[in-house]
Design a protein around this motif. Structure first.
Motif, PDB file in Angstrom:
ATOM      1  N   LEU A  73       0.794  -1.222   0.000  1.00  0.00           N
ATOM      2  CA  LEU A  73       0.000   0.000   0.000  1.00  0.00           C
ATOM      3  C   LEU A  73       0.827   1.272   0.000  1.00  0.00           C
ATOM      4  N   GLY A  74       1.972   1.241   0.652  1.00  0.00           N
ATOM      5  CA  GLY A  74       2.731   2.469   0.863  1.00  0.00           C
ATOM      6  C   GLY A  74       3.742   2.820  -0.195  1.00  0.00           C
ATOM      7  N   THR A  75       3.883   1.987  -1.206  1.00  0.00           N
ATOM      8  CA  THR A  75       4.855   2.272  -2.266  1.00  0.00           C
ATOM      9  C   THR A  75       4.163   2.275  -3.625  1.00  0.00           C
ATOM     10  N   ARG A  76       4.829   2.916  -4.571  1.00  0.00           N
ATOM     11  CA  ARG A  76       4.312   2.979  -5.932  1.00  0.00           C
ATOM     12  C   ARG A  76       5.472   2.672  -6.886  1.00  0.00           C
ATOM     13  N   ALA A  77       5.271   1.691  -7.745  1.00  0.00           N
ATOM     14  CA  ALA A  77       6.297   1.303  -8.709  1.00  0.00           C
ATOM     15  C   ALA A  77       6.207   2.189  -9.945  1.00  0.00           C
ATOM     16  N   ALA A  78       7.310   2.265 -10.679  1.00  0.00           N
ATOM     17  CA  ALA A  78       7.356   3.106 -11.874  1.00  0.00           C
ATOM     18  C   ALA A  78       6.491   2.531 -12.996  1.00  0.00           C
ATOM     19  N   ALA A  79       6.552   1.233 -13.186  1.00  0.00           N
ATOM     20  CA  ALA A  79       5.785   0.592 -14.260  1.00  0.00           C
ATOM     21  C   ALA A  79       4.468   0.051 -13.701  1.00  0.00           C
ATOM     22  N   PRO A  80       3.358   0.271 -14.404  1.00  0.00           N
ATOM     23  CA  PRO A  80       2.066  -0.208 -13.903  1.00  0.00           C
ATOM     24  C   PRO A  80       1.981  -1.727 -13.778  1.00  0.00           C
ATOM     25  N   ARG A  81       2.637  -2.439 -14.679  1.00  0.00           N
ATOM     26  CA  ARG A  81       2.603  -3.900 -14.633  1.00  0.00           C
ATOM     27  C   ARG A  81       3.327  -4.418 -13.393  1.00  0.00           C
ATOM     28  N   VAL A  82       4.446  -3.801 -13.062  1.00  0.00           N
ATOM     29  CA  VAL A  82       5.197  -4.196 -11.861  1.00  0.00           C
ATOM     30  C   VAL A  82       4.378  -3.894 -10.606  1.00  0.00           C
ATOM     31  N   ALA A  83       3.679  -2.765 -10.602  1.00  0.00           N
ATOM     32  CA  ALA A  83       2.852  -2.400  -9.453  1.00  0.00           C
ATOM     33  C   ALA A  83       1.722  -3.410  -9.261  1.00  0.00           C
ATOM     34  N   LEU A  84       1.111  -3.845 -10.342  1.00  0.00           N
ATOM     35  CA  LEU A  84       0.018  -4.809 -10.262  1.00  0.00           C
ATOM     36  C   LEU A  84       0.502  -6.153  -9.733  1.00  0.00           C
ATOM     37  N   VAL A  85       1.609  -6.637 -10.242  1.00  0.00           N
ATOM     38  CA  VAL A  85       2.130  -7.928  -9.803  1.00  0.00           C
ATOM     39  C   VAL A  85       2.618  -7.837  -8.355  1.00  0.00           C
ATOM     40  N   THR A  86       3.210  -6.704  -7.974  1.00  0.00           N
ATOM     41  CA  THR A  86       3.656  -6.518  -6.595  1.00  0.00           C
ATOM     42  C   THR A  86       2.479  -6.566  -5.631  1.00  0.00           C
ATOM     43  N   ARG A  87       1.383  -5.913  -6.000  1.00  0.00           N
ATOM     44  CA  ARG A  87       0.195  -5.941  -5.130  1.00  0.00           C
ATOM     45  C   ARG A  87      -0.422  -7.334  -5.078  1.00  0.00           C
ATOM     46  N   THR A 127      11.495 -15.232   1.328  1.00  0.00           N
ATOM     47  CA  THR A 127      11.062 -15.574  -0.022  1.00  0.00           C
ATOM     48  C   THR A 127      10.225 -14.456  -0.622  1.00  0.00           C
ATOM     49  N   TYR A 128       9.312 -13.920   0.173  1.00  0.00           N
ATOM     50  CA  TYR A 128       8.472 -12.803  -0.286  1.00  0.00           C
ATOM     51  C   TYR A 128       9.333 -11.593  -0.661  1.00  0.00           C
ATOM     52  N   LEU A 129      10.271 -11.228   0.203  1.00  0.00           N
ATOM     53  CA  LEU A 129      11.129 -10.069  -0.080  1.00  0.00           C
ATOM     54  C   LEU A 129      11.999 -10.297  -1.313  1.00  0.00           C
ATOM     55  N   LEU A 130      12.451 -11.519  -1.526  1.00  0.00           N
ATOM     56  CA  LEU A 130      13.238 -11.829  -2.715  1.00  0.00           C
ATOM     57  C   LEU A 130      12.396 -11.689  -3.979  1.00  0.00           C
ATOM     58  N   VAL A 131      11.164 -12.143  -3.943  1.00  0.00           N
ATOM     59  CA  VAL A 131      10.275 -12.009  -5.107  1.00  0.00           C
ATOM     60  C   VAL A 131       9.994 -10.533  -5.387  1.00  0.00           C
ATOM     61  N   ILE A 132       9.702  -9.755  -4.346  1.00  0.00           N
ATOM     62  CA  ILE A 132       9.433  -8.329  -4.529  1.00  0.00           C
ATOM     63  C   ILE A 132      10.676  -7.607  -5.046  1.00  0.00           C
ATOM     64  N   TYR A 133      11.829  -7.948  -4.522  1.00  0.00           N
ATOM     65  CA  TYR A 133      13.075  -7.340  -5.004  1.00  0.00           C
ATOM     66  C   TYR A 133      13.296  -7.665  -6.479  1.00  0.00           C
ATOM     67  N   SER A 134      13.050  -8.906  -6.856  1.00  0.00           N
ATOM     68  CA  SER A 134      13.211  -9.303  -8.257  1.00  0.00           C
ATOM     69  C   SER A 134      12.224  -8.575  -9.161  1.00  0.00           C
ATOM     70  N   LEU A 135      11.005  -8.388  -8.689  1.00  0.00           N
ATOM     71  CA  LEU A 135      10.015  -7.674  -9.476  1.00  0.00           C
ATOM     72  C   LEU A 135      10.403  -6.196  -9.665  1.00  0.00           C
ATOM     73  N   GLN A 136      10.903  -5.590  -8.616  1.00  0.00           N
ATOM     74  CA  GLN A 136      11.249  -4.165  -8.699  1.00  0.00           C
ATOM     75  C   GLN A 136      12.450  -3.917  -9.600  1.00  0.00           C
ATOM     76  N   HIS A 137      13.314  -4.898  -9.739  1.00  0.00           N
ATOM     77  CA  HIS A 137      14.511  -4.744 -10.574  1.00  0.00           C
ATOM     78  C   HIS A 137      14.363  -5.406 -11.939  1.00  0.00           C
ATOM     79  N   GLU A 138      13.140  -5.725 -12.297  1.00  0.00           N
ATOM     80  CA  GLU A 138      12.860  -6.319 -13.616  1.00  0.00           C
ATOM     81  C   GLU A 138      13.003  -5.259 -14.684  1.00  0.00           C
ATOM     82  N   LYS A 139      13.670  -5.609 -15.730  1.00  0.00           N
ATOM     83  CA  LYS A 139      13.825  -4.693 -16.859  1.00  0.00           C
ATOM     84  C   LYS A 139      12.579  -4.792 -17.748  1.00  0.00           C
ATOM     85  N   ALA A 140      12.010  -3.668 -18.085  1.00  0.00           N
ATOM     86  CA  ALA A 140      10.778  -3.666 -18.884  1.00  0.00           C
ATOM     87  C   ALA A 140      11.029  -3.957 -20.335  1.00  0.00           C
TER      88      ALA A 140
END
Length: 114
Positions: free
Chosen positions: A50-64, A101-114
């Motif tokens: 809830l408290g963060t916003r990703a740059a790419a909309p697709r990353v934000a959706l998958v993160t949520r 595991t959760y933090l690793l997945v979120i970290y990987s999602l945030q550093h995904e190249k579009a």
């Protein structure tokens, strides 16, 4: 990733209320451990969802979506631990590994190249 401080503070308050609910319903020997661990887990999950916003909309959706699934898992795990008498070691190791595991997945999602 940008931080929205209003939503982040609301997520932390919600985490504190959920943790207090688990503290109130837990077995006598595990109250402090359950309250502390659930506060940390729920603060991280709700804060990232809830408290963060990703740059790419697709990353934000998958993160949520990932955060919602992990939130439900953590809610179920903490409810089981509060209502039944489990070993504290089992609880800390299980929730710790799940959180890593959760933090690793979120970290990987945030550093995904579009």
């Amino acid at each position: 990733m940008k931080i929205n401080f209003i939503k982040l503070s609301l997520a932390i308050v919600a985490s504190a209320l959920i943790s207090f609910g688990f503290y109130s319903s837990a077995q006598e020997g595990n109250k402090t451990l359950l309250a502390t661990c659930s506060m940390v887990v729920f603060s991280l999950v709700l804060g990232l969802a809830l408290g963060t916003r990703a740059a790419a909309p697709r990353v934000a959706l998958v993160t949520r979506a990932v955060s919602t699934v992990f939130f439900l898992f953590a809610l179920l795990a903490n409810a089981c631990f509060a209502l039944a008498l489990f070993s504290p070691t089992f609880y800390v190791v299980g929730c710790g590994l799940a959180l890593c595991t959760y933090l690793l997945v979120i970290y990987s999602l945030q550093h995904e190249k579009a």
